[in-house]
Design a protein around this motif. Sequence first.
Motif, PDB file in Angstrom:
ATOM      1  N   ASP A  20       0.833  -1.189   0.000  1.00  0.00           N
ATOM      2  CA  ASP A  20       0.000   0.000   0.000  1.00  0.00           C
ATOM      3  C   ASP A  20       0.877   1.251   0.000  1.00  0.00           C
ATOM      4  O   ASP A  20       1.849   1.336   0.752  1.00  0.00           O
ATOM      5  CB  ASP A  20      -0.921   0.014   1.225  1.00  0.00           C
ATOM      6  N   LYS A  21       0.551   2.222  -0.816  1.00  0.00           N
ATOM      7  CA  LYS A  21       1.373   3.423  -0.945  1.00  0.00           C
ATOM      8  C   LYS A  21       1.440   4.229   0.351  1.00  0.00           C
ATOM      9  O   LYS A  21       2.394   4.982   0.560  1.00  0.00           O
ATOM     10  CB  LYS A  21       0.836   4.305  -2.067  1.00  0.00           C
ATOM     11  N   ARG A  22       0.425   4.071   1.183  1.00  0.00           N
ATOM     12  CA  ARG A  22       0.394   4.833   2.435  1.00  0.00           C
ATOM     13  C   ARG A  22       0.690   3.963   3.653  1.00  0.00           C
ATOM     14  O   ARG A  22       0.394   4.339   4.769  1.00  0.00           O
ATOM     15  CB  ARG A  22      -0.973   5.524   2.584  1.00  0.00           C
ATOM     16  N   ARG A  23       1.261   2.773   3.408  1.00  0.00           N
ATOM     17  CA  ARG A  23       1.717   1.853   4.455  1.00  0.00           C
ATOM     18  C   ARG A  23       0.616   1.551   5.468  1.00  0.00           C
ATOM     19  O   ARG A  23       0.850   1.504   6.689  1.00  0.00           O
ATOM     20  CB  ARG A  23       2.928   2.398   5.208  1.00  0.00           C
ATOM     21  N   ARG A  24      -0.589   1.319   4.979  1.00  0.00           N
ATOM     22  CA  ARG A  24      -1.727   1.089   5.866  1.00  0.00           C
ATOM     23  C   ARG A  24      -2.008  -0.397   6.009  1.00  0.00           C
ATOM     24  O   ARG A  24      -1.903  -1.163   5.051  1.00  0.00           O
ATOM     25  CB  ARG A  24      -2.973   1.795   5.335  1.00  0.00           C
ATOM     26  N   ALA A  25      -2.394  -0.800   7.235  1.00  0.00           N
ATOM     27  CA  ALA A  25      -2.853  -2.163   7.486  1.00  0.00           C
ATOM     28  C   ALA A  25      -4.329  -2.256   7.105  1.00  0.00           C
ATOM     29  O   ALA A  25      -4.963  -1.261   6.732  1.00  0.00           O
ATOM     30  CB  ALA A  25      -2.651  -2.524   8.951  1.00  0.00           C
ATOM     31  N   ALA A  26      -4.893  -3.486   7.195  1.00  0.00           N
ATOM     32  CA  ALA A  26      -6.279  -3.684   6.783  1.00  0.00           C
ATOM     33  C   ALA A  26      -7.231  -2.823   7.601  1.00  0.00           C
ATOM     34  O   ALA A  26      -8.163  -2.209   7.048  1.00  0.00           O
ATOM     35  CB  ALA A  26      -6.646  -5.170   6.912  1.00  0.00           C
ATOM     36  N   HIS A  27      -7.019  -2.739   8.910  1.00  0.00           N
ATOM     37  CA  HIS A  27      -7.914  -1.943   9.741  1.00  0.00           C
ATOM     38  C   HIS A  27      -7.772  -0.452   9.455  1.00  0.00           C
ATOM     39  O   HIS A  27      -8.720   0.311   9.638  1.00  0.00           O
ATOM     40  CB  HIS A  27      -7.680  -2.240  11.231  1.00  0.00           C
ATOM     41  N   ASP A  28      -6.598  -0.013   9.000  1.00  0.00           N
ATOM     42  CA  ASP A  28      -6.440   1.378   8.589  1.00  0.00           C
ATOM     43  C   ASP A  28      -7.194   1.658   7.294  1.00  0.00           C
ATOM     44  O   ASP A  28      -7.821   2.713   7.145  1.00  0.00           O
ATOM     45  CB  ASP A  28      -4.958   1.713   8.403  1.00  0.00           C
ATOM     46  N   LEU A  29      -7.126   0.715   6.354  1.00  0.00           N
ATOM     47  CA  LEU A  29      -7.821   0.893   5.075  1.00  0.00           C
ATOM     48  C   LEU A  29      -9.321   1.023   5.284  1.00  0.00           C
ATOM     49  O   LEU A  29      -9.983   1.862   4.663  1.00  0.00           O
ATOM     50  CB  LEU A  29      -7.514  -0.289   4.154  1.00  0.00           C
ATOM     51  N   ILE A  30      -9.865   0.200   6.184  1.00  0.00           N
ATOM     52  CA  ILE A  30     -11.315   0.218   6.403  1.00  0.00           C
ATOM     53  C   ILE A  30     -11.727   1.443   7.226  1.00  0.00           C
ATOM     54  O   ILE A  30     -12.738   2.087   6.926  1.00  0.00           O
ATOM     55  CB  ILE A  30     -11.755  -1.075   7.116  1.00  0.00           C
ATOM     56  N   ALA A  31     -10.937   1.776   8.244  1.00  0.00           N
ATOM     57  CA  ALA A  31     -11.296   2.883   9.129  1.00  0.00           C
ATOM     58  C   ALA A  31     -10.909   4.242   8.558  1.00  0.00           C
ATOM     59  O   ALA A  31     -11.339   5.279   9.082  1.00  0.00           O
ATOM     60  CB  ALA A  31     -10.632   2.693  10.500  1.00  0.00           C
ATOM     61  N   GLY A  32     -10.119   4.268   7.493  1.00  0.00           N
ATOM     62  CA  GLY A  32      -9.696   5.543   6.919  1.00  0.00           C
ATOM     63  C   GLY A  32      -8.655   6.256   7.759  1.00  0.00           C
ATOM     64  O   GLY A  32      -8.689   7.488   7.896  1.00  0.00           O
ATOM     65  N   THR A  33      -7.706   5.495   8.331  1.00  0.00           N
ATOM     66  CA  THR A  33      -6.669   6.074   9.176  1.00  0.00           C
ATOM     67  C   THR A  33      -5.286   5.736   8.627  1.00  0.00           C
ATOM     68  O   THR A  33      -5.142   4.935   7.695  1.00  0.00           O
ATOM     69  CB  THR A  33      -6.781   5.548  10.620  1.00  0.00           C
ATOM     70  N   ALA A  34      -4.294   6.341   9.199  1.00  0.00           N
ATOM     71  CA  ALA A  34      -2.905   6.063   8.863  1.00  0.00           C
ATOM     72  C   ALA A  34      -2.063   6.292  10.111  1.00  0.00           C
ATOM     73  O   ALA A  34      -2.504   6.937  11.077  1.00  0.00           O
ATOM     74  CB  ALA A  34      -2.421   6.955   7.718  1.00  0.00           C
ATOM     75  N   VAL A  35      -0.840   5.775  10.099  1.00  0.00           N
ATOM     76  CA  VAL A  35       0.076   5.927  11.233  1.00  0.00           C
ATOM     77  C   VAL A  35       1.319   6.662  10.736  1.00  0.00           C
ATOM     78  O   VAL A  35       1.935   6.260   9.748  1.00  0.00           O
ATOM     79  CB  VAL A  35       0.461   4.562  11.837  1.00  0.00           C
ATOM     80  N   VAL A  36       1.667   7.747  11.434  1.00  0.00           N
ATOM     81  CA  VAL A  36       2.812   8.572  11.014  1.00  0.00           C
ATOM     82  C   VAL A  36       3.799   8.689  12.167  1.00  0.00           C
ATOM     83  O   VAL A  36       3.477   8.424  13.333  1.00  0.00           O
ATOM     84  CB  VAL A  36       2.347   9.985  10.584  1.00  0.00           C
ATOM     85  N   TRP A  37       5.007   9.108  11.819  1.00  0.00           N
ATOM     86  CA  TRP A  37       6.030   9.352  12.830  1.00  0.00           C
ATOM     87  C   TRP A  37       5.766  10.682  13.522  1.00  0.00           C
ATOM     88  O   TRP A  37       5.530  11.696  12.872  1.00  0.00           O
ATOM     89  CB  TRP A  37       7.421   9.385  12.197  1.00  0.00           C
TER      90      TRP A  37
END
Length: 334
Positions: A293-310
């Motif tokens: 995934d281009k935005r380094r998202r896990a499955a739960h991020d893809l569904i919830a519309g979230t991302a994790v950043v530094w």
Amino acid sequence: MTDRWVPGERIAGEVAEAILRRVDLDEVLAHVDIDALVARIDVDALLQRVDVDALVARMDVDALSRRIPIGDLVSTADIQRAVDHIDLGPALERAGLADIVASSVGRSTIDTVRRRIVEVDALVERLSGQLLRQDVDSWPAGPYELVGDEKGPLGTRDAGVDGEDGYDVAGHYAGPLARIVATTLDIAGAVGSWSVLVTFVLSLLGRGFGVELDLAGSQGSTGFLVGLALWMAVWFLLPLEVFGRTPSMSVMGMRVVTAAGGPVGFRRTLGRTLLQLPSVLLLGLGYLPMLFDKRRRAAHDLIAGTAVVWDWGDREATIGSPLGRWVAGHTEIG
């Protein structure tokens, strides 16, 4: 006329008094060169002639101390006022105590570990991109609201980082290694703390109230697992809602944001927490999308519309090592 006999000492005294009465002392002192007199005094010679031991032997220390009103001196001293006028800030700053305290809690060590994880994650992204024939250098480095149009595993090279070329990864997407390590630590922390809490409660009930509960039976084990699931939900949900990160994310230096880079609301946080459970239970398969995934998202991020950043808080999230420059796609590592 009869001569009167006057003793010689009396005559000398009267003559001296008459002379002193006619002497203008102010006029005499005005013509005295004090500096010249002081310059001619041999201080070393005077000190050599002083018998210090004899002076000390003649000194009555007890009598001297009794004549000093120590109580009056202490009572008249306004210690609080003196303390209020002491500015410890500059003194502490010059002593470098802030740096000492920061080092004592291991902040520099934590930052070093974070940098190595960021670099290894960037390396994993580049290797997975080569295996899957993807151009990771064209991937966004992070949400546009946080990093603009930066691209690649580490973003844009910055000549102002640590006085040399490097990368500021604040706001960039966290990679798979950091995400998996943080999740593993959170699970271990939740399970460990729940076990300690249950042990404490059982001990309290047994010794204080004589109530014995058996966790070995089916009901006991079921209750333990249900309680653990609820405890894990609280472990993940509450810190995410309040701080935007779980306890382990805080240590790793990461934060959960929306896909656009904004703060996550309660509904989205609740949905992400509930969706993360199957991502973990399915042998971690829910984390596989982070590899492509281009935005380094896990499955739960893809569904919830979230991302994790530094996000390292007040610490600069900077990478400037040769390894970091190499994994970013630059071969010059000197």
